[in-house]
Write a protein that holds these residues in place. Sequence first.
Motif, PDB file in Angstrom:
ATOM      1  N   ARG A 100       0.816  -1.214   0.000  1.00 62.53           N
ATOM      2  CA  ARG A 100       0.000   0.000   0.000  1.00 62.53           C
ATOM      3  C   ARG A 100       0.847   1.260   0.000  1.00 62.53           C
ATOM      4  NH1 ARG A 100      -2.868  -4.044   2.503  1.00 62.53           N
ATOM      5  NH2 ARG A 100      -5.031  -4.199   1.802  1.00 62.53           N
ATOM      6  N   ARG A 101       2.102   1.141   0.380  1.00 61.46           N
ATOM      7  CA  ARG A 101       3.035   2.258   0.330  1.00 61.46           C
ATOM      8  C   ARG A 101       4.455   1.708   0.290  1.00 61.46           C
ATOM      9  NH1 ARG A 101       5.390   3.371   5.553  1.00 61.46           N
ATOM     10  NH2 ARG A 101       5.986   5.466   4.879  1.00 61.46           N
ATOM     11  N   TYR A 102       5.366   2.540  -0.207  1.00 61.55           N
ATOM     12  CA  TYR A 102       6.793   2.223  -0.219  1.00 61.55           C
ATOM     13  C   TYR A 102       7.505   3.408   0.411  1.00 61.55           C
ATOM     14  CZ  TYR A 102       5.492  -1.539  -3.382  1.00 61.55           C
ATOM     15  OH  TYR A 102       4.909  -2.657  -3.920  1.00 61.55           O
ATOM     16  N   ALA A 103       8.196   3.152   1.524  1.00 63.39           N
ATOM     17  CA  ALA A 103       8.825   4.244   2.259  1.00 63.39           C
ATOM     18  C   ALA A 103       9.809   5.010   1.392  1.00 63.39           C
ATOM     19  CB  ALA A 103       9.524   3.692   3.505  1.00 63.39           C
ATOM     20  N   SER A 104      10.503   4.325   0.500  1.00 66.18           N
ATOM     21  CA  SER A 104      11.508   4.995  -0.338  1.00 66.18           C
ATOM     22  C   SER A 104      10.877   6.029  -1.256  1.00 66.18           C
ATOM     23  CB  SER A 104      12.286   3.964  -1.161  1.00 66.18           C
ATOM     24  OG  SER A 104      11.402   3.220  -1.994  1.00 66.18           O
ATOM     25  N   ASP A 105       9.640   5.804  -1.698  1.00 67.31           N
ATOM     26  CA  ASP A 105       8.965   6.780  -2.560  1.00 67.31           C
ATOM     27  C   ASP A 105       8.766   8.103  -1.829  1.00 67.31           C
ATOM     28  OD1 ASP A 105       8.777   4.997  -4.648  1.00 67.31           O
ATOM     29  OD2 ASP A 105       6.708   4.404  -4.207  1.00 67.31           O
ATOM     30  N   GLU A 106       8.472   8.024  -0.545  1.00 69.80           N
ATOM     31  CA  GLU A 106       8.090   9.215   0.206  1.00 69.80           C
ATOM     32  C   GLU A 106       9.270  10.117   0.527  1.00 69.80           C
ATOM     33  OE1 GLU A 106       5.787   7.816   3.492  1.00 69.80           O
ATOM     34  OE2 GLU A 106       4.388   6.711   2.202  1.00 69.80           O
ATOM     35  N   ASP A 107      10.481   9.644   0.226  1.00 68.99           N
ATOM     36  CA  ASP A 107      11.676  10.466   0.432  1.00 68.99           C
ATOM     37  C   ASP A 107      12.077  11.248  -0.822  1.00 68.99           C
ATOM     38  OD1 ASP A 107      11.943   9.588   3.045  1.00 68.99           O
ATOM     39  OD2 ASP A 107      13.195   7.876   2.481  1.00 68.99           O
ATOM     40  N   THR A 108      11.284  11.160  -1.882  1.00 69.28           N
ATOM     41  CA  THR A 108      11.660  11.774  -3.151  1.00 69.28           C
ATOM     42  C   THR A 108      11.002  13.130  -3.345  1.00 69.28           C
ATOM     43  OG1 THR A 108       9.831  10.717  -4.342  1.00 69.28           O
ATOM     44  CG2 THR A 108      11.893   9.474  -4.180  1.00 69.28           C
ATOM     45  N   SER A 109      11.626  13.946  -4.185  1.00 68.81           N
ATOM     46  CA  SER A 109      11.051  15.253  -4.509  1.00 68.81           C
ATOM     47  C   SER A 109       9.766  15.109  -5.311  1.00 68.81           C
ATOM     48  CB  SER A 109      12.067  16.089  -5.287  1.00 68.81           C
ATOM     49  OG  SER A 109      12.428  15.443  -6.509  1.00 68.81           O
ATOM     50  N   VAL A 149      -3.913  -2.321  -6.528  1.00 70.32           N
ATOM     51  CA  VAL A 149      -4.449  -1.064  -6.020  1.00 70.32           C
ATOM     52  C   VAL A 149      -5.686  -1.340  -5.176  1.00 70.32           C
ATOM     53  CG1 VAL A 149      -5.358   1.201  -6.638  1.00 70.32           C
ATOM     54  CG2 VAL A 149      -3.588   0.142  -8.056  1.00 70.32           C
ATOM     55  N   ASP A 150      -5.740  -0.686  -4.006  1.00 68.52           N
ATOM     56  CA  ASP A 150      -6.914  -0.789  -3.140  1.00 68.52           C
ATOM     57  C   ASP A 150      -8.028   0.109  -3.661  1.00 68.52           C
ATOM     58  OD1 ASP A 150      -6.136  -2.326  -0.433  1.00 68.52           O
ATOM     59  OD2 ASP A 150      -4.385  -1.234  -1.164  1.00 68.52           O
ATOM     60  N   THR A 154      -4.607   4.132  -2.001  1.00 70.19           N
ATOM     61  CA  THR A 154      -3.828   4.876  -1.016  1.00 70.19           C
ATOM     62  C   THR A 154      -3.054   5.982  -1.734  1.00 70.19           C
ATOM     63  OG1 THR A 154      -1.833   3.512  -1.259  1.00 70.19           O
ATOM     64  CG2 THR A 154      -3.538   2.737   0.282  1.00 70.19           C
ATOM     65  N   PRO A 155      -2.558   6.993  -1.002  1.00 72.53           N
ATOM     66  CA  PRO A 155      -1.733   8.026  -1.636  1.00 72.53           C
ATOM     67  C   PRO A 155      -0.520   7.437  -2.364  1.00 72.53           C
ATOM     68  CG  PRO A 155      -2.409   8.744   0.545  1.00 72.53           C
ATOM     69  CD  PRO A 155      -2.834   7.320   0.423  1.00 72.53           C
ATOM     70  N   ALA A 201      13.598 -12.672  -7.771  1.00 65.80           N
ATOM     71  CA  ALA A 201      14.179 -11.809  -6.751  1.00 65.80           C
ATOM     72  C   ALA A 201      13.024 -11.372  -5.855  1.00 65.80           C
ATOM     73  CB  ALA A 201      14.875 -10.605  -7.368  1.00 65.80           C
ATOM     74  N   LEU A 202      12.957 -11.959  -4.659  1.00 64.37           N
ATOM     75  CA  LEU A 202      11.883 -11.666  -3.709  1.00 64.37           C
ATOM     76  C   LEU A 202      12.296 -10.472  -2.859  1.00 64.37           C
ATOM     77  CD1 LEU A 202       9.178 -12.502  -2.378  1.00 64.37           C
ATOM     78  CD2 LEU A 202      10.525 -13.985  -0.862  1.00 64.37           C
ATOM     79  N   LEU A 203      11.453  -9.444  -2.823  1.00 67.16           N
ATOM     80  CA  LEU A 203      11.760  -8.210  -2.103  1.00 67.16           C
ATOM     81  C   LEU A 203      11.130  -8.269  -0.720  1.00 67.16           C
ATOM     82  CD1 LEU A 203      11.106  -5.679  -5.013  1.00 67.16           C
ATOM     83  CD2 LEU A 203      13.150  -7.048  -4.528  1.00 67.16           C
ATOM     84  N   ASN A 204      11.962  -8.224   0.298  1.00 67.76           N
ATOM     85  CA  ASN A 204      11.485  -8.324   1.683  1.00 67.76           C
ATOM     86  C   ASN A 204      11.444  -6.944   2.329  1.00 67.76           C
ATOM     87  OD1 ASN A 204      11.358 -11.224   1.640  1.00 67.76           O
ATOM     88  ND2 ASN A 204      13.589 -11.253   1.796  1.00 67.76           N
ATOM     89  N   PHE A 205      10.301  -6.601   2.914  1.00 66.51           N
ATOM     90  CA  PHE A 205      10.091  -5.300   3.536  1.00 66.51           C
ATOM     91  C   PHE A 205       9.842  -5.473   5.031  1.00 66.51           C
ATOM     92  CE2 PHE A 205       9.093  -4.761  -0.880  1.00 66.51           C
ATOM     93  CZ  PHE A 205       9.470  -3.467  -1.199  1.00 66.51           C
ATOM     94  N   ASP A 206      10.182  -4.425   5.805  1.00 67.99           N
ATOM     95  CA  ASP A 206       9.861  -4.445   7.225  1.00 67.99           C
ATOM     96  C   ASP A 206       8.476  -3.839   7.440  1.00 67.99           C
ATOM     97  OD1 ASP A 206      10.137  -1.666   7.094  1.00 67.99           O
ATOM     98  OD2 ASP A 206      12.113  -1.658   8.045  1.00 67.99           O
ATOM     99  N   ASP A 207       8.076  -3.743   8.705  1.00 64.84           N
ATOM    100  CA  ASP A 207       6.731  -3.251   9.012  1.00 64.84           C
ATOM    101  C   ASP A 207       6.555  -1.772   8.692  1.00 64.84           C
ATOM    102  OD1 ASP A 207       6.019  -5.760   9.877  1.00 64.84           O
ATOM    103  OD2 ASP A 207       6.427  -5.342  11.995  1.00 64.84           O
ATOM    104  N   SER A 208       7.674  -1.064   8.462  1.00 67.28           N
ATOM    105  CA  SER A 208       7.600   0.353   8.092  1.00 67.28           C
ATOM    106  C   SER A 208       7.725   0.549   6.587  1.00 67.28           C
ATOM    107  CB  SER A 208       8.705   1.136   8.821  1.00 67.28           C
ATOM    108  OG  SER A 208       8.523   1.069  10.218  1.00 67.28           O
TER     109      SER A 208
END
Length: 251
Positions: A100-109, A149-150, A154-155, A201-208
Motif C-alpha cells: 500500500r506504500r513504499y517508504a523509499s517513494d516518500e523520500d523523493t522530490s 491497487v486498493d 492509497t496516496p 528476486a523476492l523483495l522483503n520489507f519491514d513493518d515500516s
Amino acid sequence: MTRRLRFNGTGSGVNGCPAVHEDLDTGEVIVHGPALTEPGDLAQLRHLNDGEIPIVVPRELLVDFGPKEVTRVPDIIGPDEFDRLFTQFKHTAWRLETRRRYASDEDTSTYAQFIGGEPVTWEGIDAEWCAERRQQTALGKRFERVRIVDNPPTPGQLYLLDNARRNSSVGETIRNLWRADADRHELPAEDFWLFDSRLVALLNFDDSDNLVSVELITEPAAVQRYAMARDAAMHDAVPYEEFAAQLAAQE
C-alpha cells in the motif's frame, strides 16, 4: 489459529487434485488427494492411527512441489548483484507490486510534488536508471509490472499510478489490478521480480515499508509458483491509462 498456507502446486491441471500446500510458519507440508480405501491395501499399512487418512499421490508431485531442504536458508543478495539482474536477463523481467506504500517513494522530490498537488516533473529524474531501461528495451527485452491497487487507492498507489508515465516512457509496460481481483486469484502478498521465468528476486520489507533484503530464488518448483502468480495477475490487470480512466469515472 488458522494456518497461513501457501499453495505449492498440483500434479493435475484439470481438477487440482492431488496437491501440496506448505505452512508458512511451521514448515509443515499438507498433501491432499484421493483416499486409500481398499481394505487389502489398508491392512498393509503400519502405524495408521485413529483419525489418520491415507491418501495416494504420484511420486512426481512430491518431487516437484515438496520442500527440498529440512531447514530453508534464504539466499540473500546484495544491491550490486540485484542491479546486475536487470542487465543480465535475456527476455523478460516482470514485477508484482502488492504494498500500500513504499517508504523509499516518500523520500523523493516527486512524491512531495505529488502530495502537494503539483504536476510531477518526471523528466530528468533518475537519468541513469532511465538510460539503462532504454538500452535494455532497445535490445528487445521486456520490462512489465502489475501494481495492485486498493479501493479507494492509497496516496502511495496514486503516486505510482502517476509514476507509470515515467516508466512507460522508457519502455516498461505498466498494468494495474484491483486488490479484490488479486485476492480472488489468491495472489501472494509478496513483491518480486521474475526474470526469464527461471529465477525470482523476492523483495522483503519491514513493518515500516522499507526494503530490507532481496532474496534470490532459483528452485524450479518455487519459481513455477511465482510464474503461476504472474499468469493469474495478468488475467485481469489493465493498462495503467485505462485504469486511471476507471478511477476518474468513479469520482
